[in-house]
Design a protein around this motif. Structure first.
Motif, PDB file in Angstrom:
ATOM      1  N   HIS A 191      77.682  80.446 104.491  1.00 33.50           N
ATOM      2  CA  HIS A 191      76.811  81.078 103.493  1.00 33.50           C
ATOM      3  C   HIS A 191      77.633  81.824 102.450  1.00 33.50           C
ATOM      4  N   GLY A 192      77.310  81.599 101.187  1.00 35.88           N
ATOM      5  CA  GLY A 192      77.988  82.280 100.101  1.00 35.88           C
ATOM      6  C   GLY A 192      79.225  81.575  99.584  1.00 35.88           C
ATOM      7  N   GLN A 193      79.672  80.543 100.270  1.00 32.92           N
ATOM      8  CA  GLN A 193      80.877  79.826  99.846  1.00 32.92           C
ATOM      9  C   GLN A 193      80.622  79.134  98.505  1.00 32.92           C
ATOM     10  N   THR A 194      81.613  79.167  97.617  1.00 29.10           N
ATOM     11  CA  THR A 194      81.462  78.554  96.302  1.00 29.10           C
ATOM     12  C   THR A 194      82.512  77.473  96.092  1.00 29.10           C
ATOM     13  N   ASN A 196      84.253  75.307  92.798  1.00 28.25           N
ATOM     14  CA  ASN A 196      84.384  75.220  91.352  1.00 28.25           C
ATOM     15  C   ASN A 196      84.857  73.826  90.967  1.00 28.25           C
ATOM     16  N   THR A 201      79.707  75.177  89.007  1.00 32.64           N
ATOM     17  CA  THR A 201      79.952  75.908  90.253  1.00 32.64           C
ATOM     18  C   THR A 201      78.813  75.628  91.219  1.00 32.64           C
ATOM     19  N   LYS A 203      77.164  76.739  94.953  1.00 35.10           N
ATOM     20  CA  LYS A 203      77.159  77.847  95.911  1.00 35.10           C
ATOM     21  C   LYS A 203      76.285  77.482  97.101  1.00 35.10           C
ATOM     22  N   HIS A 205      73.958  78.263 100.305  1.00 38.69           N
ATOM     23  CA  HIS A 205      73.036  79.257 100.856  1.00 38.69           C
ATOM     24  C   HIS A 205      72.608  78.776 102.239  1.00 38.69           C
ATOM     25  N   GLU A 219      73.217  75.596  95.524  1.00 35.60           N
ATOM     26  CA  GLU A 219      72.830  76.054  94.194  1.00 35.60           C
ATOM     27  C   GLU A 219      73.791  75.503  93.147  1.00 35.60           C
ATOM     28  N   VAL A 221      74.915  76.579  90.010  1.00 29.23           N
ATOM     29  CA  VAL A 221      74.807  77.916  89.438  1.00 29.23           C
ATOM     30  C   VAL A 221      74.503  77.882  87.952  1.00 29.23           C
TER      31      VAL A 221
END
Length: 343
Positions: A191-194, A196, A201, A203, A205, A219, A221
């Motif tokens: 969770h929260g890992q992004t 690029n 980007t 993300k 959830h 997501e 972004v």
């Protein structure tokens, strides 16, 4: 390949029993083999190529290959879950890969024709086979391709769940996906890992069990878009036997409070905004709130079903939602969860 040790035999057994009930109508206590013979199925030779689908632009960077029906059939060749393509400066990222090697190959043809860019990554939203069995085609084309998923999804797919889903999808499509091989995702995410990819980007959830024990959402972004997998579906509900109603409502509440302005991109059906979210809030809250009340009042499951069906939210959604013929199953599982929560 990334290995995972968090999954449990109980999780694997639960999923296998769910598959039996979903596709065969068998009792939960029976055993199932992951090495079924497929000799009785129709020859797959006439179904080895899935008709091309043109990507439909959804946002600035996202395109959809829309499925051909809400359930797997011989006629749609198992193409009943959407595939989303994220066009980035570095290449194409695939969100769910479809139900078969044939569907994955169709997606690869679409990518080459529409974008002529390499595929640089894929994400699998959960371990139900219609969302990851197409991995086979992508790994054939790109042997080093990173395919991301919930860590426990990787372990479960590698340990019987993957083979069971393959067999069930072969049966559900009367052999149309023959030739597909179990190809598990190979990189766990948190969770929260992004990620690029130059101009885009992504993300991750993940708020715990909801539609399945291993859900992730992705997501996009810059586009304010959220791929929700099967956590939200458009005019469709799925089998509830892996559903955590409390977890589902928690996730929907989080989307409502933190991401209500995102375009929601479901695994089944068309993307939408508030109405799509509200429809699923009506369904899950309408079922579970009545189950909690029924447990508090000492009502039976049959009485609970009557209570649920009289709820205006459920009456409204039942008229326009595929799968409501199984509302009794939803009530049964919701009632059991509400009972457990009461103790």
């Amino acid at each position: 390949m990334t290995k995972n040790t968090k999954h449990t035999p109980a999780m694997v057994d639960h999923v296998r029993r769910d598959l039996m009930k979903r596709f065969l109508g068998l009792g939960a206590g029976l055993a199932i083999s992951s090495t079924w013979s497929t000799n009785s199925f129709a020859a797959a030779s006439d179904w080895q190529t899935v008709a091309d689908t043109k990507p439909v632009k959804v946002t600035d960077h996202v395109y959809a290959l829309y499925a051909r029906g809400p359930w797997p059939t011989l006629e749609n060749q198992g193409f009943f879950a959407n595939i989303y393509l994220v066009k980035t400066a570095k290449g194409i990222v695939v969100l769910d890969t479809g139900t078969s090697v044939q569907i994955g190959e169709m997606a690869l043809r679409a990518i080459k024709k529409a974008f002529n860019q390499p595929v640089i990554a894929a994400f699998n939203s959960h371990y139900h086979g219609d969302h990851w069995l197409g991995n086979h085609a992508f790994v054939n084309a790109y042997p080093e391709l990173p395919i991301y998923a919930h860590p426990d999804a990787i372990g479960a797919i590698e340990n019987a769940v993957g083979a069971d889903w393959l067999n069930q999808m072969i049966k559900a499509t009367n052999g149309a996906i023959e030739g597909t091989k179990v190809t598990a995702p190979n990189k766990g995410v948190s969770h929260g890992q992004t990620f690029n990819y130059g101009d885009v980007t992504l993300k991750v959830h993940s708020y715990g069990p909801a539609h399945s024990p291993v859900d992730i959402m992705i997501e996009v972004v810059e586009d304010k878009a959220l791929f929700v997998g099967d956590i939200i579906m458009d005019h469709r509900i799925g089998n509830p036997s892996e559903t955590s109603f409390q977890g589902y409502i928690k996730t929907l509440n989080t989307i409502r409070s933190e991401m209500s302005d995102r375009l929601l991109m479901p695994g089944h059906g068309k993307p939408g905004h508030d109405k799509l979210l509200r429809n699923y809030e009506d369904i899950m809250n309408g079922i579970y709130e009545n189950a909690v009340k029924a447990v508090e009042d000492g009502l039976s499951i049959a009485e609970t079903k009557e209570l649920v069906l009289k709820d205006p939210r459920i009456e409204r959604q039942a008229k326009v939602t595929e799968g409501f013929e199984d509302i009794g199953k939803f009530v049964n599982f919701a009632y059991t969860e509400a009972e457990q929560a009461a103790f």
